[in-house]
Design a protein around this motif. Structure first.
Motif, mmCIF file in Angstrom:
data_model
loop_
_atom_site.group_PDB
_atom_site.id
_atom_site.type_symbol
_atom_site.label_atom_id
_atom_site.label_comp_id
_atom_site.label_asym_id
_atom_site.label_seq_id
_atom_site.Cartn_x
_atom_site.Cartn_y
_atom_site.Cartn_z
ATOM 1 N N LYS A 24 -35.064 -42.850 4.680
ATOM 2 C CA LYS A 24 -35.528 -44.232 4.497
ATOM 3 C C LYS A 24 -36.891 -44.282 3.819
ATOM 4 C CE LYS A 24 -33.046 -46.584 8.145
ATOM 5 N NZ LYS A 24 -33.057 -46.896 9.576
ATOM 6 N N THR A 25 -37.644 -43.191 3.944
ATOM 7 C CA THR A 25 -39.023 -43.266 3.442
ATOM 8 C C THR A 25 -39.394 -42.169 2.437
ATOM 9 O OG1 THR A 25 -39.720 -41.997 5.359
ATOM 10 C CG2 THR A 25 -39.956 -44.385 5.524
ATOM 11 N N ALA A 26 -38.656 -41.073 2.449
ATOM 12 C CA ALA A 26 -39.094 -39.932 1.610
ATOM 13 C C ALA A 26 -38.926 -40.265 0.134
ATOM 14 C CB ALA A 26 -38.269 -38.693 1.937
ATOM 15 N N PRO A 27 -39.959 -40.062 -0.661
ATOM 16 C CA PRO A 27 -39.790 -40.255 -2.102
ATOM 17 C C PRO A 27 -38.896 -39.154 -2.680
ATOM 18 C CG PRO A 27 -42.016 -39.480 -1.609
ATOM 19 C CD PRO A 27 -41.311 -39.644 -0.288
ATOM 20 N N LEU A 28 -38.191 -39.501 -3.745
ATOM 21 C CA LEU A 28 -37.309 -38.532 -4.402
ATOM 22 C C LEU A 28 -38.075 -37.263 -4.767
ATOM 23 C CD1 LEU A 28 -34.499 -37.965 -5.646
ATOM 24 C CD2 LEU A 28 -35.333 -39.041 -7.750
ATOM 25 N N SER A 29 -39.333 -37.442 -5.187
ATOM 26 C CA SER A 29 -40.117 -36.284 -5.630
ATOM 27 C C SER A 29 -40.262 -35.262 -4.497
ATOM 28 C CB SER A 29 -41.496 -36.736 -6.117
ATOM 29 O OG SER A 29 -42.138 -37.466 -5.101
ATOM 30 N N GLU A 30 -40.361 -35.752 -3.264
ATOM 31 C CA GLU A 30 -40.515 -34.825 -2.134
ATOM 32 C C GLU A 30 -39.209 -34.048 -1.900
ATOM 33 O OE1 GLU A 30 -41.613 -36.761 1.509
ATOM 34 O OE2 GLU A 30 -41.852 -34.862 2.554
ATOM 35 N N ILE A 31 -38.092 -34.768 -1.993
ATOM 36 C CA ILE A 31 -36.789 -34.106 -1.819
ATOM 37 C C ILE A 31 -36.596 -33.046 -2.902
ATOM 38 C CG2 ILE A 31 -34.281 -34.540 -1.940
ATOM 39 C CD1 ILE A 31 -34.831 -37.256 -0.594
ATOM 40 N N LEU A 32 -36.961 -33.378 -4.126
ATOM 41 C CA LEU A 32 -36.793 -32.435 -5.240
ATOM 42 C C LEU A 32 -37.706 -31.219 -5.088
ATOM 43 C CD1 LEU A 32 -36.565 -34.990 -8.197
ATOM 44 C CD2 LEU A 32 -34.698 -33.616 -7.256
ATOM 45 N N GLU A 33 -38.903 -31.468 -4.592
ATOM 46 C CA GLU A 33 -39.866 -30.376 -4.390
ATOM 47 C C GLU A 33 -39.327 -29.380 -3.364
ATOM 48 O OE1 GLU A 33 -44.245 -30.614 -2.666
ATOM 49 O OE2 GLU A 33 -43.833 -32.214 -4.101
ATOM 50 N N ILE A 34 -38.754 -29.903 -2.275
ATOM 51 C CA ILE A 34 -38.230 -29.007 -1.226
ATOM 52 C C ILE A 34 -36.982 -28.286 -1.736
ATOM 53 C CG2 ILE A 34 -37.312 -28.894 1.123
ATOM 54 C CD1 ILE A 34 -38.942 -31.490 1.696
ATOM 55 N N LEU A 35 -36.147 -29.027 -2.464
ATOM 56 C CA LEU A 35 -34.929 -28.397 -3.012
ATOM 57 C C LEU A 35 -35.295 -27.237 -3.918
ATOM 58 C CD1 LEU A 35 -32.356 -31.135 -4.103
ATOM 59 C CD2 LEU A 35 -31.998 -29.237 -2.520
ATOM 60 N N ASP A 36 -36.324 -27.439 -4.716
ATOM 61 C CA ASP A 36 -36.752 -26.380 -5.629
ATOM 62 C C ASP A 36 -37.250 -25.171 -4.827
ATOM 63 O OD1 ASP A 36 -37.502 -25.177 -8.112
ATOM 64 O OD2 ASP A 36 -39.569 -25.581 -7.539
ATOM 65 N N ILE B 234 -29.666 -41.748 -3.018
ATOM 66 C CA ILE B 234 -30.445 -40.495 -2.941
ATOM 67 C C ILE B 234 -29.695 -39.390 -3.691
ATOM 68 C CG2 ILE B 234 -31.356 -38.699 -1.409
ATOM 69 C CD1 ILE B 234 -31.871 -40.855 0.684
ATOM 70 N N LEU B 235 -28.371 -39.334 -3.493
ATOM 71 C CA LEU B 235 -27.593 -38.280 -4.165
ATOM 72 C C LEU B 235 -27.606 -38.485 -5.676
ATOM 73 C CD1 LEU B 235 -24.587 -37.898 -1.694
ATOM 74 C CD2 LEU B 235 -26.735 -36.623 -1.803
ATOM 75 N N LEU B 236 -27.468 -39.740 -6.098
ATOM 76 C CA LEU B 236 -27.506 -39.994 -7.544
ATOM 77 C C LEU B 236 -28.900 -39.711 -8.105
ATOM 78 C CD1 LEU B 236 -25.261 -43.170 -8.043
ATOM 79 C CD2 LEU B 236 -24.617 -40.766 -7.951
ATOM 80 N N GLY B 237 -29.916 -39.991 -7.326
ATOM 81 C CA GLY B 237 -31.298 -39.706 -7.764
ATOM 82 C C GLY B 237 -31.490 -38.209 -7.984
ATOM 83 N N VAL B 238 -30.991 -37.411 -7.043
ATOM 84 C CA VAL B 238 -31.117 -35.954 -7.166
ATOM 85 C C VAL B 238 -30.282 -35.456 -8.344
ATOM 86 C CG1 VAL B 238 -30.647 -33.748 -6.012
ATOM 87 C CG2 VAL B 238 -31.640 -35.641 -4.709
ATOM 88 N N PRO C 29 -28.802 -34.960 13.224
ATOM 89 C CA PRO C 29 -28.054 -36.047 13.861
ATOM 90 C C PRO C 29 -27.081 -36.734 12.911
ATOM 91 C CG PRO C 29 -30.346 -36.701 13.514
ATOM 92 C CD PRO C 29 -30.231 -35.266 13.050
ATOM 93 N N LEU C 30 -26.058 -37.349 13.496
ATOM 94 C CA LEU C 30 -25.081 -38.147 12.743
ATOM 95 C C LEU C 30 -25.789 -39.046 11.725
ATOM 96 C CD1 LEU C 30 -22.197 -40.171 14.405
ATOM 97 C CD2 LEU C 30 -23.870 -41.323 12.962
ATOM 98 N N GLY C 31 -25.243 -39.119 10.532
ATOM 99 C CA GLY C 31 -25.830 -39.973 9.496
ATOM 100 C C GLY C 31 -26.783 -39.229 8.583
ATOM 101 N N SER C 32 -27.116 -37.970 8.951
ATOM 102 C CA SER C 32 -28.000 -37.160 8.093
ATOM 103 C C SER C 32 -27.166 -36.427 7.055
ATOM 104 C CB SER C 32 -28.718 -36.071 8.904
ATOM 105 O OG SER C 32 -29.278 -36.586 10.069
ATOM 106 N N GLY C 33 -27.859 -35.889 6.055
ATOM 107 C CA GLY C 33 -27.182 -35.047 5.082
ATOM 108 C C GLY C 33 -28.043 -33.844 4.769
ATOM 109 N N MET C 34 -27.390 -32.710 4.560
ATOM 110 C CA MET C 34 -28.120 -31.527 4.084
ATOM 111 C C MET C 34 -27.801 -31.440 2.593
ATOM 112 S SD MET C 34 -28.181 -28.019 3.310
ATOM 113 C CE MET C 34 -26.620 -27.337 3.831
ATOM 114 N N ILE C 35 -28.804 -31.791 1.785
ATOM 115 C CA ILE C 35 -28.624 -31.747 0.336
ATOM 116 C C ILE C 35 -28.973 -30.334 -0.122
ATOM 117 C CG2 ILE C 35 -29.356 -32.734 -1.883
ATOM 118 C CD1 ILE C 35 -30.059 -35.300 -0.444
ATOM 119 N N TYR C 36 -28.135 -29.765 -0.982
ATOM 120 C CA TYR C 36 -28.389 -28.392 -1.427
ATOM 121 C C TYR C 36 -27.851 -28.196 -2.832
ATOM 122 C CZ TYR C 36 -23.536 -27.605 0.192
ATOM 123 O OH TYR C 36 -22.185 -27.685 0.393
ATOM 124 N N THR C 37 -28.323 -27.165 -3.467
ATOM 125 C CA THR C 37 -27.816 -26.894 -4.811
ATOM 126 C C THR C 37 -26.694 -25.869 -4.704
ATOM 127 O OG1 THR C 37 -29.127 -24.960 -5.415
ATOM 128 C CG2 THR C 37 -30.206 -27.124 -5.630
#
Ligand SMILES: O=C(O)CCC(=O)C(=O)O
Length: 294
Positions: A18-30, A101-105, A199-207
């Motif tokens: 709900k709050t994480a910016p896309l840039s943070e998700i991308l940084e962790i994914l990298d 979020i998925l389309l953003g990534v 928890p239910l409703g979460s997702g583990m995004i990965y490459t």
């Protein structure tokens, strides 16, 4: 950075969808190759989707259906799998297939290499009690020459928790950092593997480049409801024949973006010096099939 970490080591970082910016998700994914995102789907959306998929969930057998030895080894003897989710669930089509979020990534990581991306597969992965952990693999090994230490990321995936994922019920096992290994033949040791407890409703995004597998469900009677959603370059062949699993009549009720993701649009790579692919009578699919689009 607003991250907390899961309790198991080595950790996967956790952010709030709900709050994480896309840039943070991308940084962790990298950095790690995977990230847990809480609050991607509300409990109401999850319940609605499970209800829409209930008949298929009930009628699907546990364990593999094929006679292909390697597929069966991969499948998991206690796992129920089925696809065609956009045909079977409006909620999937509206809330998962086009999740922002998925389309953003995918926009950030796939679009530099293709004019558009499409669905690789949307797949229910229900791990029932008993059985063993799945073997560790990289999803992009589906396209071997595209998945080496030096090739670009060709796939973005997400394992969505449609029930709580716990270490006991088979939460996905992940080797954070394995996307950066220089030797993709090396196997992960147990102490390099964590589990995506969430928890239910979460997702583990990965490459597609990170080693992972389904865990074993060690509970007595608790099913682990996972939904795998993944996207690949529009010029690669997906695992699921998306447009054959969705009837034309159903496809006509979907938005152009949903149609594209499911393979009901052609791929036009001409701006990237690429080809125009997946056409009907050399037209984009709606025109080629004679659909009235307006
Ligand atoms: O079910 C899971 O947690 C992961 C399964 C998986 O990685 C796969 O089947 O490709």
């Amino acid at each position: 950075m607003n991250t907390q970490t899961a309790t198991i080591k080595p950790n996967l970082a956790v952010v709030d969808g709900k709050t994480a910016p896309l840039s943070e998700i991308l940084e962790i994914l990298d950095r790690d190759g995977g990230v847990i995102v809480h609050n991607m789907l509300s409990p109401e959306v999850v319940a609605r989707m499970l209800e829409e998929l209930k008949t298929t969930t009930t009628s699907t057998q546990i364990g593999p259906k094929t006679s292909h030895e390697l597929v069966n080894h991969f499948w998991g003897e206690q796992t129920k799998r089925f696809t065609r989710l956009a045909q079977r669930s409006q909620t999937f089509a509206d809330e998962v297939l086009v999740h922002p979020i998925l389309l953003g990534v995918a926009d950030a990581l796939l679009k530099p290499h293709c004019a558009s991306y499409w669905m690789n597969t949307g797949q229910m992965m229900i791990v029932m009690p008993g059985g063993n952990p799945q073997y560790m693999h990289r999803d992009s090994d589906d396209w071997p020459t595209m998945n080496t230490p030096t090739t670009s990321i060709c796939q973005i995936s997400c394992m969505l928790a449609l029930s709580d994922f716990t270490t006991e019920n088979g939460a996905t096992r992940v080797a954070p950092g394995s996307h950066k290994w220089t030797d993709y033949k090396r196997e992960a040791t147990e102490d390099e593997i964590t589990q995506a407890a969430m928890p239910l409703g979460s997702g583990m995004i990965y490459t597609g480049k990170v080693l992972h597998s389904a865990g074993a469900n060690k509970t007595k009677n608790e099913a682990r409801f996972g939904l795998h959603m993944s996207y690949i370059y529009g010029w690669l062949t997906p695992e699921e024949a998306g447009c054959l699993g969705v009837t034309e009549d159903r496809a006509k009720t979907l938005t152009p973006l949903q149609q594209r993701l499911l393979g009901y649009r052609c791929y036009d790579g001409s701006d990237l010096n690429g080809g125009r692919l997946w056409t009907v009578d050399y037209e984009d699919i709606p025109t080629g099939l004679g659909w009235k689009t307006k």
